[in-house]
Design a protein around this motif. Structure first.
Motif, short mmCIF file in Angstrom:
data_model
loop_
_atom_site.label_atom_id
_atom_site.label_comp_id
_atom_site.label_asym_id
_atom_site.label_seq_id
_atom_site.Cartn_x
_atom_site.Cartn_y
_atom_site.Cartn_z
N VAL A 220 0.87 -1.18 0.00
CA VAL A 220 0.00 0.00 0.00
C VAL A 220 0.90 1.23 0.00
N ILE A 221 0.53 2.23 -0.78
CA ILE A 221 1.25 3.51 -0.79
C ILE A 221 0.26 4.60 -0.45
N LEU A 222 0.56 5.36 0.59
CA LEU A 222 -0.25 6.52 0.98
C LEU A 222 0.54 7.78 0.68
N GLN A 223 -0.09 8.72 -0.02
CA GLN A 223 0.52 10.01 -0.32
C GLN A 223 -0.44 11.11 0.12
N ALA A 224 0.02 11.94 1.05
CA ALA A 224 -0.84 13.00 1.62
C ALA A 224 -0.48 14.34 1.00
N TYR A 225 -1.49 15.01 0.42
CA TYR A 225 -1.33 16.31 -0.24
C TYR A 225 -2.07 17.40 0.54
N ASP A 226 -1.62 18.60 0.37
CA ASP A 226 -2.30 19.77 0.92
C ASP A 226 -3.65 19.89 0.22
N PHE A 227 -4.73 19.58 0.95
CA PHE A 227 -6.05 19.53 0.31
C PHE A 227 -6.51 20.90 -0.18
N ARG A 228 -6.37 21.90 0.66
CA ARG A 228 -6.89 23.22 0.27
C ARG A 228 -6.15 23.77 -0.94
N LEU A 229 -4.85 23.60 -0.99
CA LEU A 229 -4.08 24.08 -2.14
C LEU A 229 -4.50 23.35 -3.41
N LEU A 230 -4.75 22.06 -3.28
CA LEU A 230 -5.18 21.28 -4.45
C LEU A 230 -6.59 21.66 -4.87
N TRP A 231 -7.47 21.87 -3.90
CA TRP A 231 -8.86 22.18 -4.20
C TRP A 231 -9.03 23.60 -4.73
N LYS A 232 -8.37 24.55 -4.10
CA LYS A 232 -8.56 25.96 -4.46
C LYS A 232 -7.72 26.38 -5.66
N GLU A 233 -6.46 25.89 -5.70
CA GLU A 233 -5.54 26.38 -6.73
C GLU A 233 -5.09 25.30 -7.71
N LYS A 234 -5.56 24.07 -7.52
CA LYS A 234 -5.20 22.95 -8.39
C LYS A 234 -3.69 22.71 -8.44
N LYS A 235 -3.03 22.94 -7.30
CA LYS A 235 -1.58 22.72 -7.20
C LYS A 235 -1.30 21.54 -6.29
N HIS A 236 -0.38 20.68 -6.72
CA HIS A 236 -0.04 19.49 -5.95
C HIS A 236 1.14 19.79 -5.01
N ARG A 237 0.89 19.65 -3.73
CA ARG A 237 1.96 19.84 -2.74
C ARG A 237 1.99 18.62 -1.84
N LEU A 238 2.91 17.72 -2.13
CA LEU A 238 3.03 16.49 -1.36
C LEU A 238 3.64 16.80 0.01
N LEU A 239 3.00 16.29 1.08
CA LEU A 239 3.46 16.57 2.44
C LEU A 239 4.09 15.35 3.10
N TRP A 240 3.52 14.19 2.91
CA TRP A 240 4.15 12.98 3.43
C TRP A 240 3.73 11.77 2.61
#
Length: 302
Positions: A220-240
């Motif tokens: 299993v691979i879990l990748q956590a992204y900044d949700f608000r940045l992805l939702w509001k600005e469509k930018k991917h910011r991987l956090l962990w």
């Protein structure tokens, strides 16, 4: 006639209660975790982590080389239901409101397949299997015909074209096998450990890693992204990111998923120092003082 519960019966009761404890498999979960872009959790006054609200994203089932009904039969909602409690215990709480969600946790899952070349006999660190040697050469010396074995050191002939072609094929297959193992290593989070070990290809560490990588594994691979940045600005910011896997042989995927999730949960949102191998979470069993009521012999009336 009334009597106390016999010790033999007490032993039988305890024996029936312990199989789950004693039968726990000593399976190892391999975990590799990283944090990115300055991600750091906030500690509360009681030492616990500040809760972060998450939403799940379906990354999907990765294609595998062989069919696995147990793996293919698991739906994303089933997998999310297994992951959610383990994430919640680490302070990552599922939340349906996008306005309040902090992280989008993408979930990818799959299984690796055994390298077919292993079964074909190309053992890592050993010479490839060779076809039977050609018959001895015949040399005419005057009227005498002399038979010379091909392994004679003084007059051994150069390798036959067939043998040379076989060696070339074996070398190509071994190189391809190395590339396959390297790809699998990066997929499962073994990349750095495999790269370091490969500097000594005949060393015990490298050979053990190869055996581990070529044995089928669920992952299993879990990748956590900044949700608000992805939702509001469509930018991917991987956090962990956390990658975890367990040996597939002898397991159904649902059971393996539960076991490796419990083992890997402590690393969600935190970086490991290289590859971490974790056994099943330690449990504690406390047996209090026995309390007996009167025991009636079979056939006795109360």
């Amino acid at each position: 006639m009334k009597s106390r519960l016999p010790f033999a019966l007490l032993g039988a009761v305890l024996a029936a209660a312990l199989p789950r404890i004693l039968a726990a498999e000593d399976e190892i979960t391999a975990v590799s975790a990283s944090v990115y872009n300055g991600y750091q959790r906030t500690l509360l006054a009681d030492g616990s982590f500040k809760p972060e609200l998450i939403a799940f994203g379906e990354g999907g089932l990765a294609a595998t080389a062989s069919k696995d009904p147990d793996l293919e039969g698991m739906s994303f909602p089933q997998i999310a239901r297994t992951l959610a409690p383990a994430l919640a215990r680490q302070g990552y709480v599922s939340n349906p409101d996008p306005e309040k969600t902090d992280l989008l946790v993408m979930v990818y899952w799959g299984g690796t397949a055994t390298d077919s070349r292993t079964a074909a006999g190309f053992a890592m660190g050993a010479a490839p299997m060779r076809p039977p040697p050609p018959p001895p050469r015949v040399i005419a010396v005057g009227r005498v015909r002399v038979y010379v074995p091909n392994n004679a050191p003084a007059s051994a002939p150069p390798p036959s074209p067939d043998q040379g072609a076989y060696d070339t094929m074996a070398s190509m297959q071994n190189r391809e096998r190395d590339r396959d193992n390297q790809r699998t290593a990066h997929l499962l989070g073994y990349g750095d450990a495999f790269e370091r070990a490969s500097r000594q290809p005949n060393g015990r560490t490298y050979l053990d890693l190869v055996d581990e990588l070529e044995d089928p594994r669920y992952y299993v691979i879990l990748q956590a992204y900044d949700f608000r940045l992805l939702w509001k600005e469509k930018k991917h910011r991987l956090l962990w990111e956390t990658r975890f896997s367990i040996r597939a042989r002898g397991h159904a995927f649902d059971g393996a998923l539960n076991a490796m999730t419990l083992a890997a949960a402590r690393h969600f949102g935190r970086a490991t120092s290289g590859l971490d191998r974790l056994g099943p979470p330690a449990g504690e069993v406390k047996l209090g003082d026995p309390v007996f009521k009167e025991y009636l012999e079979p056939g006795a009336k109360p």
